[in-house]
Design an enzyme around this catalytic site. Structure first.
Site, short mmCIF file in Angstrom:
data_model
loop_
_atom_site.label_atom_id
_atom_site.label_comp_id
_atom_site.label_asym_id
_atom_site.label_seq_id
_atom_site.Cartn_x
_atom_site.Cartn_y
_atom_site.Cartn_z
N ASP A 172 0.86 -1.19 0.00
CA ASP A 172 0.00 0.00 0.00
C ASP A 172 0.89 1.24 0.00
OD1 ASP A 172 -3.11 0.80 1.14
OD2 ASP A 172 -1.49 2.27 1.40
N ASN A 180 -2.04 13.03 -3.92
CA ASN A 180 -3.16 13.53 -4.72
C ASN A 180 -3.52 14.97 -4.34
OD1 ASN A 180 -3.97 11.47 -6.54
ND2 ASN A 180 -4.81 10.30 -4.84
N HIS A 185 -4.80 14.56 -9.06
CA HIS A 185 -5.06 13.14 -9.37
C HIS A 185 -4.32 12.64 -10.61
CE1 HIS A 185 -8.16 12.81 -6.29
NE2 HIS A 185 -8.10 11.51 -6.51
N ASP A 189 -2.03 9.47 -10.68
CA ASP A 189 -2.12 8.34 -11.62
C ASP A 189 -0.75 8.01 -12.21
OD1 ASP A 189 -4.80 8.20 -11.19
OD2 ASP A 189 -5.42 8.96 -13.15
N GLU A 215 -4.74 2.22 -4.40
CA GLU A 215 -3.27 2.36 -4.36
C GLU A 215 -2.67 1.14 -3.66
OE1 GLU A 215 -4.60 2.71 -1.04
OE2 GLU A 215 -2.84 3.95 -0.52
#
Ligand code: GH3
Ligand code: MG
Ligand code: MG
Ligand code: MG
Ligand code: MG
Length: 293
Positions: A172, A180, A185, A189, A215
């Site tokens: 994680d 973010n 965002h 990505d 994630e």
């Protein structure tokens, strides 16, 4: 693309082989039905086949039926063109019913055969694209959650069968919400894509990696002990923390935490994932950028 030619008439066989080679196909040629089925059922079998209706060993229709009943159920899609003799309308119906995708009547017109093969190739390409998008995550192009579960259940079955070790790791990203919030965002990505590329660099070819969700990533490590898995996953952790990820919003550094679980019968897949999840929680609790067991 590799094509199986199954034809017992020597003249037709030689003609088919030379035409298909001329059109750029790799060919495997057999003159017996049992041999044809053996080739179609082995690993890495041709996905396109031109099969004669009448052959010694096994008839073309029986091969079609077997391909549909066995291979198709295992997710292997093969396109079969049946060769039939002029004037037997009933045979054509039977052939299609048995699972043939198409048919060509002998003596065949070479241009027609060439086009029918290219129809087959187009359908196989489409089928491969669909199969890829059904099993892969769009953003990272890693295996998706569904495909990961399939692979994990396969690896558990193998571990049971061979009495071999199996490790699972749940990864994680640390404080990814902050990434973010800070960079947006789109940059987030980019980071996920970069991580997806980075993880496999530290793994062996038969390890499995996929995107579990948002994630979070999963790594399946077959055949390794807990200690070996720890070494591998710590290299992943180290590699990611050292990587400067370039995005339009600037260079971003992230770390990951991971929890590992060791498979032991009679654990279920859910047990294994829950155990890794609890270990991941400890890694987060222990300060992140950490691998826990
Ligand atoms: P922790 O260290 O505890 O894991 O903190 P965290 O911020 O990573 O955890 P949290 O679960 O609070 O946030 C996960 C974030 O991941 C929030 C969510 O918007 C983001 N995320 C999930 N999927 C995607 C995605 O596909 N793209 C982007 N950019 N962000 C995603
Ligand atoms: Mg024949
Ligand atoms: Mg998370
Ligand atoms: Mg996180
Ligand atoms: Mg969180």
């Amino acid at each position: 693309m590799k094509v199986l030619i199954a034809e017992d008439d020597r003249t037709t066989q030689v003609m088919l082989e030379s035409l298909l080679r001329k059109w750029g196909y790799d060919t495997v040629v057999v003159s017996d039905g049992n041999h044809a089925w053996r080739i179609l059922s082995e690993e890495g079998a041709p996905s396109l086949a031109v099969i004669d209706w009448l052959m010694p060993g096994m008839e073309g229709t029986d091969i079609c039926r077997k391909v549909r009943e066995r291979n198709f159920k295992q997710g292997i899609y093969q396109y079969i063109i049946l060769l039939t003799v002029q004037g037997d309308q009933e045979d054509i119906v039977k052939g299609l019913e048995a699972g043939a995708d198409d048919y060509v009547i002998k003596p065949f017109d070479s241009q027609e055969l060439q086009m029918r093969l290219s129809v087959g190739k187009r359908i196989l390409d489409l089928q491969a694209k669909l199969a890829f998008s059904a099993s892969h995550d769009h953003l990272t192009r890693l295996l998706n959650r569904h495909a990961l579960f399939d692979r994990l259940s396969g690896e558990i079955a193998r571990a049971d069968r061979e009495d071999g070790p199996l490790m699972l790791a749940l990864l994680d990203l640390d404080h990814f919400k902050v990434v973010n919030d800070t960079y947006g965002h789109i940059a987030g990505d980019d980071v996920l894509r970069a991580i997806a590329k980075e993880i496999p660099r530290y793994l062996r070819p038969y390890d499995v990696v996929g995107r579990y969700g948002g994630e979070e990533f999963v790594v399946i490590l077959p055949g390794v002990s807990l200690d070996e898995a720890f070494i591998i996953m710590d290299r992943v952790r180290e590699g990611i923390s050292a990587k400067a990820i370039k995005t339009k919003e600037g260079t971003i550094n992230v770390t990951i935490s991971a929890g590992m679980a060791q498979y032991a019968p009679p654990m279920t897949m859910d047990d294994l994932i829950s155990q890794a999840d609890r270990a991941l929680y400890r890694a987060k609790d222990g300060g992140r950028n950490l691998i826990c067991y």
